[in-house]
Write a protein that holds these residues in place. Structure first.
Motif, PDB file in Angstrom:
ATOM      1  N   GLY A 288    -127.867  -3.819  49.078  1.00 15.66           N
ATOM      2  CA  GLY A 288    -126.452  -3.766  49.376  1.00 15.66           C
ATOM      3  C   GLY A 288    -126.043  -4.505  50.636  1.00 15.66           C
ATOM      4  O   GLY A 288    -124.880  -4.428  51.045  1.00 15.66           O
ATOM      5  N   ARG A 289    -126.977  -5.226  51.258  1.00 18.82           N
ATOM      6  CA  ARG A 289    -126.636  -6.010  52.453  1.00 18.82           C
ATOM      7  C   ARG A 289    -125.932  -7.294  52.024  1.00 18.82           C
ATOM      8  O   ARG A 289    -126.425  -8.021  51.165  1.00 18.82           O
ATOM      9  CB  ARG A 289    -127.883  -6.335  53.266  1.00 18.82           C
ATOM     10  N   ARG A 290    -124.809  -7.553  52.666  1.00 15.86           N
ATOM     11  CA  ARG A 290    -123.992  -8.713  52.321  1.00 15.86           C
ATOM     12  C   ARG A 290    -124.037  -9.721  53.462  1.00 15.86           C
ATOM     13  O   ARG A 290    -124.002  -9.357  54.635  1.00 15.86           O
ATOM     14  CB  ARG A 290    -122.541  -8.268  52.078  1.00 15.86           C
ATOM     15  N   TYR A 291    -124.150 -11.006  53.115  1.00 16.99           N
ATOM     16  CA  TYR A 291    -124.258 -12.058  54.116  1.00 16.99           C
ATOM     17  C   TYR A 291    -123.164 -13.110  53.905  1.00 16.99           C
ATOM     18  O   TYR A 291    -122.915 -13.545  52.777  1.00 16.99           O
ATOM     19  CB  TYR A 291    -125.620 -12.747  54.034  1.00 16.99           C
ATOM     20  N   LEU A 292    -122.562 -13.518  54.996  1.00 14.22           N
ATOM     21  CA  LEU A 292    -121.686 -14.677  54.988  1.00 14.22           C
ATOM     22  C   LEU A 292    -122.587 -15.902  55.080  1.00 14.22           C
ATOM     23  O   LEU A 292    -123.350 -16.052  56.040  1.00 14.22           O
ATOM     24  CB  LEU A 292    -120.729 -14.618  56.174  1.00 14.22           C
ATOM     25  N   ASP A 293    -122.510 -16.766  54.078  1.00 11.42           N
ATOM     26  CA  ASP A 293    -123.473 -17.860  53.968  1.00 11.42           C
ATOM     27  C   ASP A 293    -122.997 -19.087  54.738  1.00 11.42           C
ATOM     28  O   ASP A 293    -122.201 -19.880  54.232  1.00 11.42           O
ATOM     29  CB  ASP A 293    -123.714 -18.205  52.499  1.00 11.42           C
ATOM     30  N   PHE A 294    -123.505 -19.248  55.945  1.00 12.64           N
ATOM     31  CA  PHE A 294    -123.196 -20.425  56.751  1.00 12.64           C
ATOM     32  C   PHE A 294    -124.173 -21.565  56.466  1.00 12.64           C
ATOM     33  O   PHE A 294    -124.253 -22.514  57.237  1.00 12.64           O
ATOM     34  CB  PHE A 294    -123.216 -20.066  58.240  1.00 12.64           C
ATOM     35  N   SER A 295    -124.908 -21.461  55.346  1.00 14.29           N
ATOM     36  CA  SER A 295    -125.814 -22.535  54.936  1.00 14.29           C
ATOM     37  C   SER A 295    -125.396 -23.175  53.622  1.00 14.29           C
ATOM     38  O   SER A 295    -125.950 -24.205  53.238  1.00 14.29           O
ATOM     39  CB  SER A 295    -127.248 -22.008  54.804  1.00 14.29           C
ATOM     40  N   SER A 296    -124.423 -22.560  52.925  1.00 13.35           N
ATOM     41  CA  SER A 296    -124.003 -23.061  51.599  1.00 13.35           C
ATOM     42  C   SER A 296    -125.210 -23.304  50.695  1.00 13.35           C
ATOM     43  O   SER A 296    -125.342 -24.354  50.055  1.00 13.35           O
ATOM     44  CB  SER A 296    -123.186 -24.349  51.734  1.00 13.35           C
ATOM     45  N   GLY A 297    -126.098 -22.338  50.631  1.00 15.19           N
ATOM     46  CA  GLY A 297    -127.332 -22.517  49.863  1.00 15.19           C
ATOM     47  C   GLY A 297    -128.253 -23.440  50.641  1.00 15.19           C
ATOM     48  O   GLY A 297    -128.848 -23.063  51.635  1.00 15.19           O
ATOM     49  N   LEU A 298    -128.386 -24.655  50.178  1.00 15.55           N
ATOM     50  CA  LEU A 298    -128.995 -25.736  50.955  1.00 15.55           C
ATOM     51  C   LEU A 298    -127.946 -26.820  51.149  1.00 15.55           C
ATOM     52  O   LEU A 298    -128.144 -27.979  50.829  1.00 15.55           O
ATOM     53  CB  LEU A 298    -130.245 -26.286  50.254  1.00 15.55           C
ATOM     54  N   VAL A 299    -126.811 -26.400  51.642  1.00 18.12           N
ATOM     55  CA  VAL A 299    -125.657 -27.272  51.872  1.00 18.12           C
ATOM     56  C   VAL A 299    -125.229 -27.925  50.555  1.00 18.12           C
ATOM     57  O   VAL A 299    -125.081 -29.140  50.461  1.00 18.12           O
ATOM     58  CB  VAL A 299    -125.937 -28.322  52.969  1.00 18.12           C
ATOM     59  N   PHE A 300    -125.063 -27.071  49.536  1.00 12.19           N
ATOM     60  CA  PHE A 300    -124.581 -27.611  48.265  1.00 12.19           C
ATOM     61  C   PHE A 300    -123.446 -26.824  47.634  1.00 12.19           C
ATOM     62  O   PHE A 300    -122.721 -27.361  46.808  1.00 12.19           O
ATOM     63  CB  PHE A 300    -125.721 -27.800  47.256  1.00 12.19           C
ATOM     64  N   THR A 301    -123.245 -25.573  47.996  1.00 13.83           N
ATOM     65  CA  THR A 301    -122.160 -24.813  47.365  1.00 13.83           C
ATOM     66  C   THR A 301    -120.835 -25.143  48.056  1.00 13.83           C
ATOM     67  O   THR A 301    -120.215 -24.302  48.703  1.00 13.83           O
ATOM     68  CB  THR A 301    -122.431 -23.292  47.419  1.00 13.83           C
ATOM     69  N   ASN A 302    -120.396 -26.381  47.898  1.00 10.03           N
ATOM     70  CA  ASN A 302    -119.176 -26.829  48.578  1.00 10.03           C
ATOM     71  C   ASN A 302    -117.940 -26.075  48.109  1.00 10.03           C
ATOM     72  O   ASN A 302    -116.980 -25.933  48.864  1.00 10.03           O
ATOM     73  CB  ASN A 302    -118.990 -28.335  48.377  1.00 10.03           C
ATOM     74  N   ILE A 303    -117.925 -25.594  46.871  1.00  7.54           N
ATOM     75  CA  ILE A 303    -116.784 -24.805  46.395  1.00  7.54           C
ATOM     76  C   ILE A 303    -117.120 -23.316  46.342  1.00  7.54           C
ATOM     77  O   ILE A 303    -116.402 -22.537  45.720  1.00  7.54           O
ATOM     78  CB  ILE A 303    -116.283 -25.274  45.016  1.00  7.54           C
ATOM     79  N   GLY A 304    -118.205 -22.919  47.016  1.00  5.36           N
ATOM     80  CA  GLY A 304    -118.576 -21.515  47.037  1.00  5.36           C
ATOM     81  C   GLY A 304    -119.301 -21.100  45.771  1.00  5.36           C
ATOM     82  O   GLY A 304    -119.450 -21.868  44.820  1.00  5.36           O
ATOM     83  N   TYR A 305    -119.737 -19.857  45.769  1.00  5.86           N
ATOM     84  CA  TYR A 305    -120.479 -19.317  44.629  1.00  5.86           C
ATOM     85  C   TYR A 305    -119.533 -18.812  43.542  1.00  5.86           C
ATOM     86  O   TYR A 305    -118.475 -18.253  43.826  1.00  5.86           O
ATOM     87  CB  TYR A 305    -121.368 -18.152  45.085  1.00  5.86           C
ATOM     88  N   GLN A 306    -119.929 -19.026  42.295  1.00  2.57           N
ATOM     89  CA  GLN A 306    -119.287 -18.421  41.122  1.00  2.57           C
ATOM     90  C   GLN A 306    -117.805 -18.744  41.000  1.00  2.57           C
ATOM     91  O   GLN A 306    -117.004 -17.870  40.626  1.00  2.57           O
ATOM     92  CB  GLN A 306    -119.480 -16.899  41.149  1.00  2.57           C
ATOM     93  N   HIS A 307    -117.420 -19.980  41.267  1.00  2.51           N
ATOM     94  CA  HIS A 307    -116.004 -20.320  41.074  1.00  2.51           C
ATOM     95  C   HIS A 307    -115.679 -20.155  39.591  1.00  2.51           C
ATOM     96  O   HIS A 307    -116.325 -20.762  38.724  1.00  2.51           O
ATOM     97  CB  HIS A 307    -115.717 -21.750  41.524  1.00  2.51           C
ATOM     98  N   PRO A 308    -114.680 -19.354  39.256  1.00  2.00           N
ATOM     99  CA  PRO A 308    -114.450 -19.009  37.838  1.00  2.00           C
ATOM    100  C   PRO A 308    -114.157 -20.215  36.949  1.00  2.00           C
ATOM    101  O   PRO A 308    -114.562 -20.226  35.775  1.00  2.00           O
ATOM    102  CB  PRO A 308    -113.265 -18.040  37.890  1.00  2.00           C
ATOM    103  N   LYS A 309    -113.497 -21.236  37.466  1.00  2.00           N
ATOM    104  CA  LYS A 309    -113.173 -22.393  36.625  1.00  2.00           C
ATOM    105  C   LYS A 309    -114.417 -23.208  36.293  1.00  2.00           C
ATOM    106  O   LYS A 309    -114.525 -23.764  35.193  1.00  2.00           O
ATOM    107  CB  LYS A 309    -112.126 -23.262  37.319  1.00  2.00           C
ATOM    108  N   VAL A 310    -115.343 -23.284  37.226  1.00  2.00           N
ATOM    109  CA  VAL A 310    -116.570 -24.040  36.958  1.00  2.00           C
ATOM    110  C   VAL A 310    -117.496 -23.242  36.043  1.00  2.00           C
ATOM    111  O   VAL A 310    -118.103 -23.797  35.121  1.00  2.00           O
ATOM    112  CB  VAL A 310    -117.271 -24.410  38.281  1.00  2.00           C
ATOM    113  N   VAL A 311    -117.595 -21.956  36.269  1.00  2.00           N
ATOM    114  CA  VAL A 311    -118.385 -21.103  35.374  1.00  2.00           C
ATOM    115  C   VAL A 311    -117.845 -21.206  33.950  1.00  2.00           C
ATOM    116  O   VAL A 311    -118.611 -21.360  32.983  1.00  2.00           O
ATOM    117  CB  VAL A 311    -118.374 -19.644  35.867  1.00  2.00           C
ATOM    118  N   ALA A 312    -116.533 -21.158  33.801  1.00  2.00           N
ATOM    119  CA  ALA A 312    -115.928 -21.248  32.464  1.00  2.00           C
ATOM    120  C   ALA A 312    -116.205 -22.602  31.823  1.00  2.00           C
ATOM    121  O   ALA A 312    -116.450 -22.684  30.606  1.00  2.00           O
ATOM    122  CB  ALA A 312    -114.420 -21.000  32.558  1.00  2.00           C
ATOM    123  N   ALA A 313    -116.170 -23.661  32.614  1.00  2.00           N
ATOM    124  CA  ALA A 313    -116.433 -25.001  32.071  1.00  2.00           C
ATOM    125  C   ALA A 313    -117.861 -25.112  31.556  1.00  2.00           C
ATOM    126  O   ALA A 313    -118.108 -25.735  30.507  1.00  2.00           O
ATOM    127  CB  ALA A 313    -116.165 -26.054  33.140  1.00  2.00           C
TER     128      ALA A 313
END
Length: 460
Positions: free
Chosen positions: A58-83
């Protein structure tokens, strides 16, 4: 920009038993990259959304690494998941020799945004193989063998890409036979040229580069590759005029100029591509990561008209089974459209200038461990030092074990305050998703403030 819904209330209920099972299977069967397998303890991730991820406790982290600097639009953007879901239902995969709608549209959208006439797109599975193919194209186009690359760079983990790389990850694979020659790029804070100003650093770095070209023999050099803004190596934004000077040297000596935008591209610097900051057009440009925020592996090479023409009647001897994979390309189409519709590039530019830069400089004033702040957009680095006067790094170059203790303590403090940092050697990079909000940034800076206090304990 329309912010994504906060994940603050969407973290699942803790399930330590499930987390333990995930970790046990990982430790039994997954071989991790860049790691001594018996010395690592990979966190088990239960979920992610927007700028956050969380574990099974249940520990939550604000990701100041964007994964490996790749999640430029963040995680699980609904429009991209739907596409991705829609593409999987329509045409989940198809061979690269065919024209496929998602592939064609992704190439069109990328070509619309690349500088100059980089209008042909060769798709790869990621950044390293994009670099591999860019170098192959350059060598075939010129008929020359050598490649020039900077120290303090990273270009990928495959054989040619890792030899082009200028950091210690190259050493174990470098037998000196890859045809790569390294040179010093500008880095005023730790100048190799005894420069005192950006103007001096730029002029002396260009003089050094031209001397290197002359002594290596211009007629032997196929390509010169640079990260437009070096990423993992330290986010050193080149001084004004440097990239234009490199472009001029490549033109003078008939060398193919390759810009590596794998990390810096697609909004990270507050522009679609970091090349837009300087107005320089390369002959080849590699990309990956932010093209679809890593939702499905994808990379590529954007190719100039002149180099594309080389292979107009002559087959290009290279390809990949999954080149332009429909799921990856559908994710890229959705990502690029989301970035345009939601003003993601503009968000990175504005918050970088108005919030991130000022906040980091204010932290630097209060923390003696911060030697320098540098960056642009959502692409920043803090150089941590033992002593501001001498600029001695907080830990030695390529430190490990006990020698890396101060940075390990800094990282542990950041995580204890709910911030997941990006750390490399004596630096921490501030590279959150380009969709990050001002409130999230302020939350992250509060955690960073606390962690820097731990780093301060190791200063002199």
């Amino acid at each position: 920009m329309t912010p994504q819904p906060s994940s603050a209330h969407r973290a699942p209920q803790p399930d330590p038993e499930a987390g333990a099972a995930v970790k046990a299977a990982d430790r039994a069967h997954v071989f991790h990259s860049w790691s001594a397998q018996d010395l690592i303890d990979p966190p088990a991730v239960a979920g992610a959304e927007g700028s956050y991820f969380w574990d099974y406790d249940g520990r939550r982290y604000l990701d100041f690494s964007s994964g490996l600097v790749f999640t430029n639009i963040g995680y699980q953007h609904p429009k991209v998941v739907a596409a991705i879901q829609e593409q999987a239902a329509t045409l989940a995969t198809f061979a690269p020799a065919f024209a496929v709608e998602a592939r064609s549209e992704a190439a069109r959208l990328i070509a619309e945004r690349t500088p100059g006439d980089l209008d042909k797109i060769f798709f790869t599975n990621g950044g390293a193989d994009a670099v591999e193919h860019a170098i192959r194209m350059a060598r075939l186009h010129t008929g020359r063998p050598k490649v020039l690359s900077a120290y303090r760079s990273y270009h990928g983990g495959t054989q040619q890409a890792v030899n082009i790389t200028g950091d210690p990850r190259r050493w174990a694979s470098d037998d000196g036979a890859a045809g790569v020659v390294h040179f010093w790029a500008p880095y005023l804070y730790r100048s190799r040229f005894y420069a005192q100003t950006e103007e001096e650093e730029c002029a002396r770095a260009l003089e050094h580069l031209e001397t290197t070209i002359a002594f290596e023999g211009p007629a032997t050099i196929a390509a010169l590759i640079l990260e437009t803004v070096p990423g993992t190596a330290g986010i050193m934004v080149p001084p004004p005029g440097y990239l234009a000077g490199v472009r001029a040297l490549c033109d003078k000596y008939g060398i193919v100029f390759v810009l590596d935008e794998v990390m810096a591209g697609f909004g990270r610097t507050g522009e679609w591509f970091a090349a837009d900051l300087s107005g320089v057009v390369p002959d080849l440009m590699t990309f990956a990561k932010g093209v679809n925020s890593g939702y499905v592996p994808l990379g590529g090479v954007a190719i100039s008209g002149e180099i594309a023409e080389t292979f107009g009647k002559r087959p290009y001897p290279g390809g990949l089974t999954y080149s332009g994979h429909p799921l990856a390309c559908a994710a890229a189409v959705a990502t690029i459209n989301v970035m345009a519709e939601e003003g993601v590039v503009e968000n990175a530019r504005r918050l970088g200038a108005e919030v991130v830069g000022p906040a980091l400089r204010e932290l630097a004033e209060r923390h003696p461990s911060v030697g320098e702040v540098r960056g642009t957009g959502m692409f920043w680095a803090l150089e941590l030092v033992k002593n501001r006067e001498t600029r001695e790094p907080l830990v030695p170059y390529n430190a490990a074990g006990a020698a890396n203790g101060p940075m390990a303590a800094f990282g542990a403090a950041a995580k204890a305050h709910g911030l997941w940092p990006f750390i490399n050697m004596n630096r921490t990079h501030v590279v959150p998703p380009c969709t990050v909000t001002e409130a999230e940034l302020k939350e992250g800076f509060a955690a960073l403030d606390a962690a820097l206090s731990v780093a301060d304990e190791h200063t002199e």
